[in-house]
Motif scaffolding. Structure first.
Motif, PDB file in Angstrom:
ATOM      1  N   PRO A 237       0.747  -1.231   0.021  1.00  0.00           N
ATOM      2  CA  PRO A 237      -0.151   0.018   0.046  1.00  0.00           C
ATOM      3  C   PRO A 237       0.735   1.263  -0.041  1.00  0.00           C
ATOM      4  CG  PRO A 237      -0.587  -1.383   1.798  1.00  0.00           C
ATOM      5  CD  PRO A 237       0.845  -2.159   1.219  1.00  0.00           C
ATOM      6  N   TYR A 238       0.380   2.353  -0.558  1.00  0.00           N
ATOM      7  CA  TYR A 238       1.392   3.580  -0.492  1.00  0.00           C
ATOM      8  C   TYR A 238       0.742   4.515   0.626  1.00  0.00           C
ATOM      9  CZ  TYR A 238      -2.482   5.292  -3.594  1.00  0.00           C
ATOM     10  OH  TYR A 238      -3.617   5.506  -4.103  1.00  0.00           O
ATOM     11  N   GLY A 239      -0.169   4.204   1.417  1.00  0.00           N
ATOM     12  CA  GLY A 239      -0.613   5.081   2.478  1.00  0.00           C
ATOM     13  C   GLY A 239      -1.787   4.288   3.164  1.00  0.00           C
ATOM     14  N   ASP A 240      -2.136   4.829   4.408  1.00  0.00           N
ATOM     15  CA  ASP A 240      -3.010   4.105   5.203  1.00  0.00           C
ATOM     16  C   ASP A 240      -4.327   3.695   4.281  1.00  0.00           C
ATOM     17  OD1 ASP A 240      -3.338   6.937   5.717  1.00  0.00           O
ATOM     18  OD2 ASP A 240      -5.446   6.221   6.132  1.00  0.00           O
ATOM     19  N   ASN A 241      -4.997   2.558   4.382  1.00  0.00           N
ATOM     20  CA  ASN A 241      -6.167   2.473   3.506  1.00  0.00           C
ATOM     21  C   ASN A 241      -7.338   3.595   3.607  1.00  0.00           C
ATOM     22  OD1 ASN A 241      -4.842  -0.071   3.532  1.00  0.00           O
ATOM     23  ND2 ASN A 241      -6.511  -1.155   3.684  1.00  0.00           N
ATOM     24  N   HIS A 242      -7.535   4.312   4.959  1.00  0.00           N
ATOM     25  CA  HIS A 242      -8.431   5.164   5.042  1.00  0.00           C
ATOM     26  C   HIS A 242      -8.568   6.260   3.946  1.00  0.00           C
ATOM     27  CE1 HIS A 242     -10.566   3.113   8.014  1.00  0.00           C
ATOM     28  NE2 HIS A 242      -9.473   3.173   9.060  1.00  0.00           N
ATOM     29  N   THR A 243      -7.368   6.967   4.058  1.00  0.00           N
ATOM     30  CA  THR A 243      -7.023   8.056   2.936  1.00  0.00           C
ATOM     31  C   THR A 243      -6.380   7.786   1.702  1.00  0.00           C
ATOM     32  OG1 THR A 243      -4.876   8.373   4.092  1.00  0.00           O
ATOM     33  CG2 THR A 243      -6.745   9.602   5.124  1.00  0.00           C
ATOM     34  N   THR A 244      -6.189   6.348   1.611  1.00  0.00           N
ATOM     35  CA  THR A 244      -5.649   6.047   0.008  1.00  0.00           C
ATOM     36  C   THR A 244      -6.709   5.257  -0.545  1.00  0.00           C
ATOM     37  OG1 THR A 244      -3.965   4.515   0.717  1.00  0.00           O
ATOM     38  CG2 THR A 244      -3.148   6.621   0.462  1.00  0.00           C
ATOM     39  N   VAL A 245      -6.352   3.722  -0.446  1.00  0.00           N
ATOM     40  CA  VAL A 245      -7.265   2.854  -0.941  1.00  0.00           C
ATOM     41  C   VAL A 245      -8.015   2.061  -0.321  1.00  0.00           C
ATOM     42  CG1 VAL A 245      -7.401   1.165  -2.800  1.00  0.00           C
ATOM     43  CG2 VAL A 245      -5.831   2.765  -3.079  1.00  0.00           C
ATOM     44  N   PRO A 246      -9.319   2.038   0.069  1.00  0.00           N
ATOM     45  CA  PRO A 246     -10.070   1.284   1.309  1.00  0.00           C
ATOM     46  C   PRO A 246     -10.259  -0.183   0.898  1.00  0.00           C
ATOM     47  CG  PRO A 246     -11.489   2.715   0.141  1.00  0.00           C
ATOM     48  CD  PRO A 246     -10.286   2.973  -0.605  1.00  0.00           C
ATOM     49  N   TYR A 247      -9.265  -1.012   0.567  1.00  0.00           N
ATOM     50  CA  TYR A 247      -9.356  -2.457   0.364  1.00  0.00           C
ATOM     51  C   TYR A 247     -10.151  -3.134   1.121  1.00  0.00           C
ATOM     52  CZ  TYR A 247      -4.999  -1.394  -1.989  1.00  0.00           C
ATOM     53  OH  TYR A 247      -3.948  -0.850  -2.620  1.00  0.00           O
ATOM     54  N   GLY A 248     -10.391  -2.622   2.469  1.00  0.00           N
ATOM     55  CA  GLY A 248     -11.314  -3.503   3.260  1.00  0.00           C
ATOM     56  C   GLY A 248     -12.847  -3.135   2.957  1.00  0.00           C
ATOM     57  N   GLN A 249     -12.970  -1.755   2.880  1.00  0.00           N
ATOM     58  CA  GLN A 249     -14.353  -1.363   2.508  1.00  0.00           C
ATOM     59  C   GLN A 249     -14.871  -2.090   1.353  1.00  0.00           C
ATOM     60  OE1 GLN A 249     -16.037   2.632   2.602  1.00  0.00           O
ATOM     61  NE2 GLN A 249     -14.792   3.280   4.120  1.00  0.00           N
ATOM     62  N   PHE A 250     -13.956  -2.029   0.359  1.00  0.00           N
ATOM     63  CA  PHE A 250     -14.382  -2.721  -0.815  1.00  0.00           C
ATOM     64  C   PHE A 250     -14.819  -4.020  -0.788  1.00  0.00           C
ATOM     65  CE2 PHE A 250     -12.904  -5.243  -4.230  1.00  0.00           C
ATOM     66  CZ  PHE A 250     -13.716  -4.683  -5.563  1.00  0.00           C
ATOM     67  N   SER A 251     -14.025  -4.680   0.075  1.00  0.00           N
ATOM     68  CA  SER A 251     -14.188  -6.235   0.050  1.00  0.00           C
ATOM     69  C   SER A 251     -15.229  -6.705   0.898  1.00  0.00           C
ATOM     70  CB  SER A 251     -12.822  -6.823   0.396  1.00  0.00           C
ATOM     71  OG  SER A 251     -11.663  -6.430  -0.307  1.00  0.00           O
ATOM     72  N   THR A 252     -15.513  -5.763   2.019  1.00  0.00           N
ATOM     73  CA  THR A 252     -16.529  -6.240   3.068  1.00  0.00           C
ATOM     74  C   THR A 252     -17.668  -6.617   2.587  1.00  0.00           C
ATOM     75  OG1 THR A 252     -15.171  -5.209   4.582  1.00  0.00           O
ATOM     76  CG2 THR A 252     -17.132  -6.063   5.571  1.00  0.00           C
ATOM     77  N   LEU A 253     -18.239  -5.813   1.591  1.00  0.00           N
ATOM     78  CA  LEU A 253     -19.505  -6.147   1.018  1.00  0.00           C
ATOM     79  C   LEU A 253     -19.682  -7.382   0.435  1.00  0.00           C
ATOM     80  CD1 LEU A 253     -21.832  -3.772   0.749  1.00  0.00           C
ATOM     81  CD2 LEU A 253     -21.108  -3.485  -1.635  1.00  0.00           C
ATOM     82  N   SER A 254     -18.490  -7.798  -0.139  1.00  0.00           N
ATOM     83  CA  SER A 254     -18.675  -9.294  -0.721  1.00  0.00           C
ATOM     84  C   SER A 254     -18.384 -10.212   0.232  1.00  0.00           C
ATOM     85  CB  SER A 254     -17.664  -9.347  -1.873  1.00  0.00           C
ATOM     86  OG  SER A 254     -17.706  -8.443  -3.047  1.00  0.00           O
ATOM     87  N   ILE A 255     -17.520 -10.092   1.095  1.00  0.00           N
ATOM     88  CA  ILE A 255     -17.049 -11.072   1.900  1.00  0.00           C
ATOM     89  C   ILE A 255     -18.479 -11.407   3.097  1.00  0.00           C
ATOM     90  CG2 ILE A 255     -15.886 -11.303   4.501  1.00  0.00           C
ATOM     91  CD1 ILE A 255     -13.686  -9.419   3.125  1.00  0.00           C
ATOM     92  N   PHE A 256     -19.428 -10.388   3.300  1.00  0.00           N
ATOM     93  CA  PHE A 256     -20.609 -10.677   4.104  1.00  0.00           C
ATOM     94  C   PHE A 256     -21.427 -11.735   3.272  1.00  0.00           C
ATOM     95  CE2 PHE A 256     -20.281  -6.486   6.537  1.00  0.00           C
ATOM     96  CZ  PHE A 256     -20.498  -7.188   7.683  1.00  0.00           C
ATOM     97  N   TRP A 257     -21.180 -11.808   1.983  1.00  0.00           N
ATOM     98  CA  TRP A 257     -22.252 -12.690   1.095  1.00  0.00           C
ATOM     99  C   TRP A 257     -21.442 -14.090   1.172  1.00  0.00           C
ATOM    100  CZ3 TRP A 257     -26.981 -12.414  -0.100  1.00  0.00           C
ATOM    101  CH2 TRP A 257     -27.546 -11.227  -0.131  1.00  0.00           C
ATOM    102  N   ILE A 258     -20.192 -14.210   1.378  1.00  0.00           N
ATOM    103  CA  ILE A 258     -19.687 -15.638   1.133  1.00  0.00           C
ATOM    104  C   ILE A 258     -19.497 -16.517   2.254  1.00  0.00           C
ATOM    105  CG2 ILE A 258     -17.371 -16.610   0.571  1.00  0.00           C
ATOM    106  CD1 ILE A 258     -16.444 -13.958  -0.980  1.00  0.00           C
ATOM    107  N   ASP A 259     -19.900 -17.723   2.225  1.00  0.00           N
ATOM    108  CA  ASP A 259     -19.981 -18.773   3.304  1.00  0.00           C
ATOM    109  C   ASP A 259     -18.737 -18.815   3.958  1.00  0.00           C
ATOM    110  OD1 ASP A 259     -22.654 -19.368   2.540  1.00  0.00           O
ATOM    111  OD2 ASP A 259     -22.200 -21.352   1.891  1.00  0.00           O
ATOM    112  N   LYS A 260     -18.523 -18.651   5.305  1.00  0.00           N
ATOM    113  CA  LYS A 260     -17.562 -18.497   6.292  1.00  0.00           C
ATOM    114  C   LYS A 260     -16.545 -19.579   5.950  1.00  0.00           C
ATOM    115  CE  LYS A 260     -18.850 -15.320   9.975  1.00  0.00           C
ATOM    116  NZ  LYS A 260     -20.167 -15.264  10.296  1.00  0.00           N
TER     117      LYS A 260
END
Ligand SMILES: C[S@@+](CC[C@H](N)C(=O)[O-])C[C@H]1O[C@@H](n2cnc3c(N)ncnc32)[C@H](O)[C@@H]1O
Length: 410
Positions: A237-260
């Motif tokens: 990463p080139y900076g903290d996710n919150h102010t650069t690329v929010p990989y987590g926010q992007f992924s969580t929407l899908s992660i919530f749908w996948i069987d654990k």
């Protein structure tokens, strides 16, 4: 060595495996392929590590090129792990036709299925969309073959995102306008079936020489032996996710749908939509302090940033130096970094200069090659922030630095 052009202005991942699934800030596959191709056969077994593997682009290209590469990858994001594992493991071709048919039959029948739920689901998905996605989720969960089931999840993540209420113009979760939400056309089931059919021919690799871990790289690397990796190739990463690329926010929407059962989870990842971002490099907890050399290297940038913005930048840089320090300790021969330089408060923070200064001061590595290329398409606008009401440009160039150890002959 490494005498080639990396512009790839016309590269379009639409035609390869990497275009089959969306993940933020991907590397350009043919560049990584060209670099790795130069290293094939320099040793019989090349221990390779990408400690921020993301969607597995460098690792997949290594696996494509040669079985000389013993592939290792780390990422803190379970979606990145799932995607990378599926690219490397491929599908089970014996059963894929049958499994796809089973899903098709279930989707066209009047079956009972549980309606999925998670926090704020109705903010991010329309009711009819929740019904369609729940039916697909149920159908995927019935597939016995693990490789095929995971392939279906990966393809499903694109569909989840496409039919969600978040804007496609940003990786952050940002709700669409009401009229844009009501005009989403629900042909989800058909779209999903077409995608699994269209993309399956890309997932035929079946590599068995890899180890992909869901972990915090800064912790994992500190526990590794000195010189246990021959080639470290990554784009951190080139900076903290919150102010650069929010990989987590992007992924969580899908992660919530996948069987654990099909995700590697420690348990904290779904605490909120941004927990993964808080736990990533430069996240919400200060873990490392800048040492004397590190301070000297970065003060030309940090001293010019407003004090209220400085803390986050310093926290990220302290993590970044820990990554570099572990990299030079565990790597024996080559370090290959794809980097972006970000701008904070009008100050361009040159990760390339910072990396070169630190690595050359602290290690046996010297810079062998330095490339730069313009980033033609970007989801993060070129002009992003404002300083004293003037727009300032964000990251437009990408750099590749190749370091070689002085201990390698020739
Ligand atoms: C620039 S992306 C890598 C993209 C990847 N090269 C690709 O082509 O898809 C950086 C990655 O670092 C991961 N990351 C951030 N902090 C991490 C940490 N502390 N440990 C492991 N991975 C981390 C993010 O989840 C993200 O996938």
């Amino acid at each position: 060595m490494f005498e080639f052009d990396i512009a790839y202005k016309k590269y379009n991942n639409k035609f390869d495996i990497h275009g089959t699934v969306l993940y933020p800030a991907p590397m350009i596959a043919p560049i990584q392929n060209k670099i790795l191709n130069e290293l094939v056969g320099y040793k019989k077994e090349i221990r390779l590590l990408d400690p921020f593997h993301g969607s597995g682009i460098a690792l997949y290209e290594a696996a494509l090129l040669s079985s000389d590469f013993k592939i290792n990858g780390f990422d803190i994001n379970p979606l990145a792990n799932l995607i990378t594992n599926v690219k490397l493991n491929g599908i089970n071709s014996y059963f894929i036709k049958e499994d796809a048919f089973q899903i098709k039959e279930m989707l066209s029948s009047d079956i009972d299925f549980p309606i999925h739920d998670f926090p704020r689901i109705e903010k991010w998905f329309r009711k009819d969309v929740i019904m369609s996605l729940s039916k697909i989720k149920f159908a995927i969960g019935q597939i016995e073959d693990v490789r095929n089931r995971k392939y279906f999840w990966v393809i499903f993540t694109n569909v989840v995102r496409k039919y969600s209420n978040t804007r496609s113009s940003t990786y952050k979760l940002h709700i669409k306008k009401p009229n844009a939400i009501s005009s989403i056309e629900n042909n989800i089931e058909d779209d999903f079936l077409k995608r699994i059919e269209k993309n399956k021919s890309h997932y035929l690799l079946n590599n068995y020489n890899h180890n992909i871990k869901k972990c915090d790289s800064l912790v994992e690397m500190a526990n590794m032996d000195k010189n246990c990796i021959d080639v470290l190739i990554t784009s951190p990463p080139y900076g903290d996710n919150h102010t650069t690329v929010p990989y987590g926010q992007f992924s969580t929407l899908s992660i919530f749908w996948i069987d654990k059962i099909d995700l590697i989870l420690d348990g904290w990842e779904m605490n909120s939509y941004s927990t993964i971002d808080s736990m990533s490099m430069g996240g919400s907890v200060t873990r490392f302090e800048l040492g004397k050399l590190e301070k000297t290297i970065v003060e030309e940038y940090t001293n010019r940033i407003a004090i209220h913005k400085r803390k986050k930048v310093v926290r990220f840089l302290a993590d970044y130096f820990e990554f570099l320090s572990q990299t030079i300790r565990i790597t024996q021969d080559y370090i290959i970094l794809t980097l972006g330089n970000r701008t904070v408060d009008g100050i361009n923070i040159s990760l390339t200069q910072i990396s070169k200064q630190y690595i050359e001061a602290k290690s046996k590595f010297v810079i062998l090659k330095e490339f730069s290329r313009e980033i033609p398409y970007k989801r993060i606008p070129k002009i992003t922030s404002s300083v004293n009401s003037m727009s300032v440009s964000s990251m437009n160039l990408e750099y590749v630095l190749i370091f070689k150890s002085l201990t390698i002959e020739n």
